[in-house]
Design an enzyme around this catalytic site. Structure first.
Site, PDB file in Angstrom:
ATOM      1  N   GLN A   1       0.699  -1.425  -0.075  1.00  9.04           N
ATOM      2  CA  GLN A   1      -0.055   0.344   0.082  1.00  9.04           C
ATOM      3  C   GLN A   1       1.130   1.097   0.508  1.00  9.04           C
ATOM      4  O   GLN A   1       1.610   1.767   0.860  1.00  9.04           O
ATOM      5  CB  GLN A   1      -0.835   0.231   1.290  1.00  9.04           C
ATOM      6  CG  GLN A   1      -1.734   1.298   1.205  1.00  9.04           C
ATOM      7  CD  GLN A   1      -2.728   1.105   2.553  1.00  9.04           C
ATOM      8  OE1 GLN A   1      -2.842  -0.212   3.344  1.00  9.04           O
ATOM      9  NE2 GLN A   1      -3.332   2.090   3.122  1.00  9.04           N
ATOM     10  N   GLY A   2       0.708   1.455  -1.101  1.00  7.75           N
ATOM     11  CA  GLY A   2       1.486   2.677  -1.212  1.00  7.75           C
ATOM     12  C   GLY A   2       0.956   4.402  -0.729  1.00  7.75           C
ATOM     13  O   GLY A   2       0.606   5.217  -1.853  1.00  7.75           O
ATOM     14  N   TYR A   3       0.194   4.940   0.563  1.00  3.28           N
ATOM     15  CA  TYR A   3      -0.473   5.544   1.142  1.00  3.28           C
ATOM     16  C   TYR A   3       0.316   6.705   1.558  1.00  3.28           C
ATOM     17  O   TYR A   3       1.301   7.951   1.324  1.00  3.28           O
ATOM     18  CB  TYR A   3      -1.265   5.659   1.523  1.00  3.28           C
ATOM     19  CG  TYR A   3      -2.430   4.536   1.124  1.00  3.28           C
ATOM     20  CD1 TYR A   3      -2.348   4.365   0.151  1.00  3.28           C
ATOM     21  CD2 TYR A   3      -3.379   5.182   2.559  1.00  3.28           C
ATOM     22  CE1 TYR A   3      -4.025   4.253  -0.985  1.00  3.28           C
ATOM     23  CE2 TYR A   3      -5.032   4.641   1.564  1.00  3.28           C
ATOM     24  CZ  TYR A   3      -5.080   4.114   0.325  1.00  3.28           C
ATOM     25  OH  TYR A   3      -6.477   3.683  -0.246  1.00  3.28           O
ATOM     26  N   SER A   4       1.267   6.254   2.654  1.00  6.45           N
ATOM     27  CA  SER A   4       2.061   7.316   4.104  1.00  6.45           C
ATOM     28  C   SER A   4       3.121   7.546   3.102  1.00  6.45           C
ATOM     29  O   SER A   4       3.913   7.366   2.960  1.00  6.45           O
ATOM     30  CB  SER A   4       1.729   6.763   4.727  1.00  6.45           C
ATOM     31  OG  SER A   4       1.124   6.665   5.507  1.00  6.45           O
TER      32      SER A   4
ATOM     33  N   SER B   1       4.756  -1.749   3.807  1.00  5.06           N
ATOM     34  CA  SER B   1       4.472  -3.035   4.304  1.00  5.06           C
ATOM     35  C   SER B   1       4.469  -4.102   3.576  1.00  5.06           C
ATOM     36  O   SER B   1       4.158  -3.779   2.482  1.00  5.06           O
ATOM     37  CB  SER B   1       3.572  -3.038   5.282  1.00  5.06           C
ATOM     38  OG  SER B   1       3.235  -2.582   6.317  1.00  5.06           O
TER      39      SER B   1
ATOM     40  N   GLU C   1     -10.781  -2.166   5.689  1.00  4.55           N
ATOM     41  CA  GLU C   1      -9.405  -2.521   6.589  1.00  4.55           C
ATOM     42  C   GLU C   1     -10.093  -3.000   7.624  1.00  4.55           C
ATOM     43  O   GLU C   1      -9.474  -3.752   7.789  1.00  4.55           O
ATOM     44  CB  GLU C   1      -9.023  -1.086   6.925  1.00  4.55           C
ATOM     45  CG  GLU C   1      -7.363  -1.322   7.112  1.00  4.55           C
ATOM     46  CD  GLU C   1      -6.913  -0.157   7.329  1.00  4.55           C
ATOM     47  OE1 GLU C   1      -5.153  -0.910   7.648  1.00  4.55           O
ATOM     48  OE2 GLU C   1      -6.589   0.956   6.965  1.00  4.55           O
TER      49      GLU C   1
ATOM     50  N   SER D   1      -3.418   6.530  13.888  1.00  2.10           N
ATOM     51  CA  SER D   1      -3.006   6.566  15.205  1.00  2.10           C
ATOM     52  C   SER D   1      -5.029   7.054  15.892  1.00  2.10           C
ATOM     53  O   SER D   1      -6.302   7.128  15.127  1.00  2.10           O
ATOM     54  CB  SER D   1      -2.034   8.083  14.601  1.00  2.10           C
ATOM     55  OG  SER D   1      -3.073   9.555  14.393  1.00  2.10           O
TER      56      SER D   1
ATOM     57  N   GLU E   1      -5.253   9.616  17.896  1.00  2.00           N
ATOM     58  CA  GLU E   1      -5.775  10.997  17.581  1.00  2.00           C
ATOM     59  C   GLU E   1      -5.783  10.885  16.501  1.00  2.00           C
ATOM     60  O   GLU E   1      -7.871  11.772  16.658  1.00  2.00           O
ATOM     61  CB  GLU E   1      -3.723  11.841  17.536  1.00  2.00           C
ATOM     62  CG  GLU E   1      -3.151  11.782  18.807  1.00  2.00           C
ATOM     63  CD  GLU E   1      -2.714  10.977  18.441  1.00  2.00           C
ATOM     64  OE1 GLU E   1      -1.759  10.856  19.853  1.00  2.00           O
ATOM     65  OE2 GLU E   1      -2.401  10.524  17.749  1.00  2.00           O
TER      66      GLU E   1
END
Length: 427
Positions: free
Chosen positions: A158-161, A193, A275, A407, A409
């Protein structure tokens, strides 16, 4: 809605239990391996196990094929090749997997965890990308990618962050420009990951120059085997392992865009909604096994004689039971799927509950171990980092439980704004 198991579910349980017992006999070296923080264990064997699951039709048993094409997506902008074969006859047409009801999916997840079957290396493709393609992809994309995932032959990451766009995903800076029927991707992703093992990556990139925030993003499918255009750098963690990676794209070819160019934010958010769900229950069975290990150690070491330790053990057990009941309640009422009209805060509540619970379990494990919990193997040397045992790995890896996957938050913000209707905080 009542959530329970009927006679057909129990028959399905017997089938799943028998299949696992029979087929795991050839994969004993991988049993119990490959969990969080130990994805490096028996990696090649576990990839073979993935294909074994595919041959049995056990991958994608919960894919909602009735939803295919209902999103009104514009589909593909490129071609990735010919349609793959359908796999197991008599199962879901075109994909090669069997179908299962919601309760049967729970049964499979529970039996898989109880059998201590190898940690899945195809989770991202099966549980994130595949439902997204079913809902937002084109017929050609579903025909190309789903059978390969169902056979356990192609792994995804997964190429998100990004370094400056983690929790604030709308701030992505990776760009992609048109190159004929494809796109060329340039930029950096982080905390990816299993990128070092994946065959493909789905990438959120900015395809409209000058666009900001949620606008101008596209959801691209990128093959990872592009030497000179894609570089994967492992990130060493507290556990000494490197499941996470930095990924650098330098003009990498992306032959497919899902959901139409510029609709990436909508597709990306839909994916995040898939997810959490049935997999939460399987995760809880793994948690129960870890808790049992801590209880056994407390009894054998005498730590259980401490009334504070006893209270903490009981509290962990009670909270785990509460999480199970909450998961069953939300599943029974479609609450875990906001796209099905359920509670949009249910996945966030589940993540908040288990993330901190698992951290407390790791802390309790080290408390029960005492001073020995801070010591590695007897053959430790400065030149060879010591090998961690399961409880030490639990403690160290669980430090990240309240960060990855959204997170704490961010989860609280989702609950506050989307469920409770509180005013949006300053951006």
């Amino acid at each position: 809605m009542e959530f329970g198991f009927g006679p057909e579910d129990e028959a399905f349980r017997s089938e799943a239990r028998e299949w696992l017992a029979t087929h795991l006999a050839s994969y004993q070296e991988a049993v119990g391996s490959g969990g969080p923080g130990s994805e490096h264990q028996a990696a090649a064997v576990r990839r073979g196990w993935e294909r074994e699951l595919g041959r049995g039709g056990w991958i994608g048993i919960g894919w909602d094929t009735a939803a295919a094409g209902n999103s009104g997506s514009t589909g593909s902008t490129g071609s990735t090749g010919s349609t793959a074969s359908t796999g197991n006859s008599g199962n879901t047409p075109g994909y090669g997997n069997r179908r299962a009801t919601l309760t049967q999916q729970v049964v499979w997840a529970e039996e898989y965890a109880r059998a201590r079957a190898p940690g899945r290396c195809g989770h991202i493709g099966e549980n994130l990308l595949a439902p997204t393609l079913i809902a937002h992809g084109s017929d050609e994309q579903r025909a190309r990618f789903l059978p390969a995932i169902a056979r356990g032959e192609e792994l995804w990451c997964q190429g998100y962050s990004e370094p400056d766009a983690g929790s604030d995903l709308a701030g992505v800076r990776t760009t992609a420009g048109r190159d004929g029927a494809s796109h060329r991707v340039t930029g950096q992703k982080i905390w990816t990951s299993l990128a070092h093992e994946a065959d493909w990556c789905f990438v959120l990139a900015r395809t409209e120059p000058g666009s900001h925030r949620h606008r101008g993003l596209s959801f691209l499918l990128v093959p990872m085997d592009q030497p000179g255009r894609i570089e994967v750098r492992p990130i060493r963690q507290l556990t000494g392992t490197s499941e996470f990676n930095e990924v650098f794209f330098d003009g990498a070819v992306a032959p497919e865009v899902v959901g139409g160019e510029g609709n990436g934010w909508r597709v990306a958010m839909a994916l995040l909604g898939f997810e959490r769900g049935v997999s939460t229950l399987a995760q809880q069975i793994g948690f129960a096994e870890e808790l049992g290990r801590v209880v056994d150690l407390a009894v054998s070491s005498g730590a259980v004689d401490d009334p504070v330790v006893r209270e903490l053990l009981v509290r962990q057990w009670a909270e785990l039971r509460t999480m199970r009941f909450n998961a069953l309640r939300t599943l029974g009422g479609s609450g875990a799927d906001p796209h099905a009209g359920g509670d949009p805060g249910a996945p966030s509540v589940a993540k908040l509950l288990w993330g901190r619970w698992h951290q407390r379990l790791g802390e309790l494990a080290i408390r029960v171990r005492g001073a020995a919990g801070a010591v590695g193997a007897a053959d430790w040397s400065p030149d060879a980092p010591y090998e961690l045992d399961a409880l030490q790995r639990l403690f160290l890896f669980s430090r990240a439980d309240t960060i990855y996957g959204g997170s704490d938050e961010i989860q609280r913000t989702i609950i506050a704004e989307r469920v409770l209707g509180l005013p949006r905080g300053p951006r």
